[in-house]
Design a protein around this motif. Structure first.
Motif, PDB file in Angstrom:
ATOM      1  N   VAL A 198       0.822  -1.209   0.000  1.00 16.64           N
ATOM      2  CA  VAL A 198       0.000   0.000   0.000  1.00 16.64           C
ATOM      3  C   VAL A 198       0.859   1.264   0.000  1.00 16.64           C
ATOM      4  CG1 VAL A 198      -0.328   0.158   2.503  1.00 16.64           C
ATOM      5  CG2 VAL A 198      -2.103   1.024   0.966  1.00 16.64           C
ATOM      6  N   GLU A 199       2.027   1.206   0.627  1.00 21.78           N
ATOM      7  CA  GLU A 199       2.910   2.372   0.689  1.00 21.78           C
ATOM      8  C   GLU A 199       3.364   2.845  -0.690  1.00 21.78           C
ATOM      9  OE1 GLU A 199       3.575  -0.111   4.448  1.00 21.78           O
ATOM     10  OE2 GLU A 199       3.232  -0.474   2.323  1.00 21.78           O
ATOM     11  N   MET A 200       3.455   1.933  -1.639  1.00 23.59           N
ATOM     12  CA  MET A 200       3.938   2.270  -2.978  1.00 23.59           C
ATOM     13  C   MET A 200       2.942   3.099  -3.772  1.00 23.59           C
ATOM     14  SD  MET A 200       5.489  -1.420  -3.889  1.00 23.59           S
ATOM     15  CE  MET A 200       6.685  -2.183  -2.827  1.00 23.59           C
ATOM     16  N   TRP A 201       1.689   3.114  -3.332  1.00 21.37           N
ATOM     17  CA  TRP A 201       0.615   3.788  -4.050  1.00 21.37           C
ATOM     18  C   TRP A 201       0.257   5.135  -3.432  1.00 21.37           C
ATOM     19  CZ3 TRP A 201      -0.761   1.700  -8.596  1.00 21.37           C
ATOM     20  CH2 TRP A 201      -0.423   0.366  -8.828  1.00 21.37           C
ATOM     21  N   GLN A 202       1.121   5.665  -2.548  1.00 19.25           N
ATOM     22  CA  GLN A 202       0.868   6.923  -1.861  1.00 19.25           C
ATOM     23  C   GLN A 202       2.020   7.893  -2.105  1.00 19.25           C
ATOM     24  OE1 GLN A 202      -0.735   6.536   2.169  1.00 19.25           O
ATOM     25  NE2 GLN A 202      -0.698   4.332   1.876  1.00 19.25           N
ATOM     26  N   PRO A 203       1.758   9.186  -2.025  1.00 20.61           N
ATOM     27  CA  PRO A 203       2.839  10.173  -2.220  1.00 20.61           C
ATOM     28  C   PRO A 203       3.908  10.062  -1.125  1.00 20.61           C
ATOM     29  CG  PRO A 203       0.684  11.246  -2.253  1.00 20.61           C
ATOM     30  CD  PRO A 203       0.458   9.829  -1.829  1.00 20.61           C
ATOM     31  N   ASN A 204       5.163  10.180  -1.538  1.00 20.62           N
ATOM     32  CA  ASN A 204       6.254  10.133  -0.567  1.00 20.62           C
ATOM     33  C   ASN A 204       6.145  11.231   0.478  1.00 20.62           C
ATOM     34  OD1 ASN A 204       7.740   7.855  -1.227  1.00 20.62           O
ATOM     35  ND2 ASN A 204       8.812   8.890  -2.876  1.00 20.62           N
ATOM     36  N   ALA A 205       5.635  12.395   0.108  1.00 22.72           N
ATOM     37  CA  ALA A 205       5.516  13.496   1.069  1.00 22.72           C
ATOM     38  C   ALA A 205       4.671  13.067   2.258  1.00 22.72           C
ATOM     39  CB  ALA A 205       4.922  14.726   0.403  1.00 22.72           C
ATOM     40  N   SER A 206       3.631  12.302   2.000  1.00 19.80           N
ATOM     41  CA  SER A 206       2.764  11.820   3.068  1.00 19.80           C
ATOM     42  C   SER A 206       3.468  10.768   3.913  1.00 19.80           C
ATOM     43  CB  SER A 206       1.479  11.244   2.468  1.00 19.80           C
ATOM     44  OG  SER A 206       0.667  10.712   3.461  1.00 19.80           O
ATOM     45  N   LEU A 207       4.144   9.840   3.250  1.00 21.11           N
ATOM     46  CA  LEU A 207       4.848   8.782   3.970  1.00 21.11           C
ATOM     47  C   LEU A 207       6.001   9.355   4.790  1.00 21.11           C
ATOM     48  CD1 LEU A 207       5.026   6.147   1.100  1.00 21.11           C
ATOM     49  CD2 LEU A 207       3.495   6.104   3.065  1.00 21.11           C
ATOM     50  N   ASN A 208       6.791  10.221   4.157  1.00 23.61           N
ATOM     51  CA  ASN A 208       7.936  10.812   4.850  1.00 23.61           C
ATOM     52  C   ASN A 208       7.506  11.773   5.946  1.00 23.61           C
ATOM     53  OD1 ASN A 208       9.578   9.382   3.127  1.00 23.61           O
ATOM     54  ND2 ASN A 208       9.891  11.077   1.722  1.00 23.61           N
ATOM     55  N   GLY A 209       6.303  12.326   5.815  1.00 23.95           N
ATOM     56  CA  GLY A 209       5.788  13.236   6.824  1.00 23.95           C
ATOM     57  C   GLY A 209       5.262  12.534   8.057  1.00 23.95           C
ATOM     58  N   GLY A 210       5.304  11.204   8.062  1.00 25.39           N
ATOM     59  CA  GLY A 210       4.884  10.448   9.239  1.00 25.39           C
ATOM     60  C   GLY A 210       3.385  10.370   9.407  1.00 25.39           C
ATOM     61  N   ALA A 211       2.646  10.357   8.294  1.00 29.08           N
ATOM     62  CA  ALA A 211       1.187  10.255   8.383  1.00 29.08           C
ATOM     63  C   ALA A 211       0.760   9.023   9.161  1.00 29.08           C
ATOM     64  CB  ALA A 211       0.570  10.236   6.989  1.00 29.08           C
ATOM     65  N   CYS A 212       1.536   7.954   9.045  1.00 29.08           N
ATOM     66  CA  CYS A 212       1.216   6.703   9.728  1.00 29.08           C
ATOM     67  C   CYS A 212       2.471   6.125  10.368  1.00 29.08           C
ATOM     68  CB  CYS A 212       0.665   5.680   8.736  1.00 29.08           C
ATOM     69  SG  CYS A 212      -0.872   6.166   7.950  1.00 29.08           S
ATOM     70  N   LEU A 213       2.260   5.416  11.461  1.00 27.99           N
ATOM     71  CA  LEU A 213       3.312   4.660  12.128  1.00 27.99           C
ATOM     72  C   LEU A 213       3.125   3.190  11.789  1.00 27.99           C
ATOM     73  CD1 LEU A 213       2.942   6.400  15.600  1.00 27.99           C
ATOM     74  CD2 LEU A 213       4.630   6.922  13.823  1.00 27.99           C
ATOM     75  N   ASN A 214       4.146   2.358  12.016  1.00 28.55           N
ATOM     76  CA  ASN A 214       3.955   0.942  11.726  1.00 28.55           C
ATOM     77  C   ASN A 214       3.027   0.323  12.768  1.00 28.55           C
ATOM     78  OD1 ASN A 214       5.520   0.161  13.978  1.00 28.55           O
ATOM     79  ND2 ASN A 214       7.371  -0.088  12.753  1.00 28.55           N
ATOM     80  N   ALA A 215       2.684  -0.925  12.591  1.00 31.87           N
ATOM     81  CA  ALA A 215       1.680  -1.558  13.456  1.00 31.87           C
ATOM     82  C   ALA A 215       2.097  -1.620  14.918  1.00 31.87           C
ATOM     83  CB  ALA A 215       1.348  -2.960  12.935  1.00 31.87           C
ATOM     84  N   SER A 216       3.411  -1.548  15.189  1.00 27.08           N
ATOM     85  CA  SER A 216       3.865  -1.560  16.575  1.00 27.08           C
ATOM     86  C   SER A 216       3.919  -0.156  17.176  1.00 27.08           C
ATOM     87  CB  SER A 216       5.234  -2.235  16.692  1.00 27.08           C
ATOM     88  OG  SER A 216       6.218  -1.462  16.025  1.00 27.08           O
ATOM     89  N   GLY A 217       3.621   0.883  16.382  1.00 22.91           N
ATOM     90  CA  GLY A 217       3.594   2.256  16.872  1.00 22.91           C
ATOM     91  C   GLY A 217       4.880   3.024  16.651  1.00 22.91           C
ATOM     92  N   ALA A 218       5.859   2.427  15.991  1.00 23.71           N
ATOM     93  CA  ALA A 218       7.133   3.099  15.700  1.00 23.71           C
ATOM     94  C   ALA A 218       7.105   3.684  14.288  1.00 23.71           C
ATOM     95  CB  ALA A 218       8.284   2.107  15.833  1.00 23.71           C
ATOM     96  N   LYS A 219       8.059   4.582  13.989  1.00 17.38           N
ATOM     97  CA  LYS A 219       8.160   5.115  12.633  1.00 17.38           C
ATOM     98  C   LYS A 219       8.482   3.965  11.685  1.00 17.38           C
ATOM     99  CE  LYS A 219       9.427   9.128  11.361  1.00 17.38           C
ATOM    100  NZ  LYS A 219      10.125  10.319  10.968  1.00 17.38           N
ATOM    101  N   TYR A 220       7.955   4.042  10.477  1.00 15.65           N
ATOM    102  CA  TYR A 220       8.275   3.035   9.473  1.00 15.65           C
ATOM    103  C   TYR A 220       9.756   3.088   9.138  1.00 15.65           C
ATOM    104  CZ  TYR A 220       3.646   1.377   8.141  1.00 15.65           C
ATOM    105  OH  TYR A 220       2.422   0.768   8.142  1.00 15.65           O
ATOM    106  N   ALA A 221      10.382   1.935   9.099  1.00 13.32           N
ATOM    107  CA  ALA A 221      11.754   1.835   8.623  1.00 13.32           C
ATOM    108  C   ALA A 221      11.707   1.826   7.100  1.00 13.32           C
ATOM    109  CB  ALA A 221      12.389   0.543   9.137  1.00 13.32           C
ATOM    110  N   PRO A 222      12.761   2.311   6.428  1.00 16.95           N
ATOM    111  CA  PRO A 222      12.748   2.307   4.954  1.00 16.95           C
ATOM    112  C   PRO A 222      12.404   0.948   4.356  1.00 16.95           C
ATOM    113  CG  PRO A 222      14.600   3.577   5.747  1.00 16.95           C
ATOM    114  CD  PRO A 222      13.952   2.931   6.962  1.00 16.95           C
ATOM    115  N   SER A 223      12.847  -0.136   4.991  1.00 17.55           N
ATOM    116  CA  SER A 223      12.554  -1.471   4.455  1.00 17.55           C
ATOM    117  C   SER A 223      11.070  -1.816   4.545  1.00 17.55           C
ATOM    118  CB  SER A 223      13.369  -2.530   5.204  1.00 17.55           C
ATOM    119  OG  SER A 223      12.999  -2.544   6.579  1.00 17.55           O
ATOM    120  N   GLN A 224      10.310  -1.133   5.400  1.00 16.00           N
ATOM    121  CA  GLN A 224       8.883  -1.400   5.522  1.00 16.00           C
ATOM    122  C   GLN A 224       8.078  -0.651   4.467  1.00 16.00           C
ATOM    123  OE1 GLN A 224       8.819  -0.501   9.895  1.00 16.00           O
ATOM    124  NE2 GLN A 224       7.407  -2.221   9.876  1.00 16.00           N
TER     125      GLN A 224
END
Length: 190
Positions: free
Chosen positions: A22-48
């Motif tokens: 799903v991350e591949m279908w969204q603008p990087n500005a939104s992803l890099n801006g921290g719109a969402c955290l990973n399922a454990s509540g931490a920032k997404y790592a680049p590999s995620q």
């Protein structure tokens, strides 16, 4: 045509790529801006946020954004098998529980990513006044139980996340959406 009706042209635009996240279908500005955290509540790592051959945001840039100047009436989304593995087990619960794939309320996991995708797509398509409605209908096809990519214990939580952490659509988190529930008998040859 009848006396009170007129013909309306109807077309489908298909933009798909199998095996994506799903991350591949969204603008990087939104992803890099921290719109969402990973399922454990931490920032997404680049590999995620990426696959070995496709960066996060790449399919947005190459396959969605170029179409946003087209007026559309709605969207239908089917994706998720490659995000199921991101669900986090809950301590002491073998299946992870309902929030294993994140929640909209906590801005975590797939639930947040799905709500973010709907919001980003609607904003992009309706950026020019008088074209696409800002709240165009958005359909989400739930994953079938047999398409879990080996993560069957997370399928219930994943379908919960697909429904905006409410278990149904439309929800407060995903207004003017609908759910198309998928069922699959599975591959008889596997």
């Amino acid at each position: 045509e009848s006396k009170n009706e007129s013909a309306v042209p109807f077309g489908l635009i298909s933009t798909q790529w199998g095996g994506t996240m799903v991350e591949m279908w969204q603008p990087n500005a939104s992803l890099n801006g921290g719109a969402c955290l990973n399922a454990s509540g931490a920032k997404y790592a680049p590999s995620q946020n990426a696959r070995w051959d496709i960066d996060s945001g790449a399919l947005w840039n190459g396959m969605v954004r170029p179409l946003t100047s087209t007026t559309i009436k709605g969207a239908l989304w089917y994706q998720g098998e490659n995000n199921v593995f991101q669900c986090e087990p809950t301590v002491g619960a073998p299946t992870g529980g309902p929030a294993a794939c994140g929640t909209v309320q906590d801005r975590t996991g797939y639930a947040c990513m799905m709500a973010n995708l709907v919001a980003e797509w609607r904003a992009a398509w309706s950026a020019t006044a008088g074209t696409t409605a800002a709240d165009f209908p958005f359909g989400i096809v739930t994953l079938a139980g047999g398409t879990s990519e080996g993560h069957g214990s997370n399928m219930g939580a994943f379908r919960w996340a697909q429904a905006g952490s409410q278990g149904y659509l439309p929800s407060a988190a995903l207004p003017n959406t609908f759910s198309a529930v998928a069922y699959d008998a599975g591959d008889p040859c596997s």
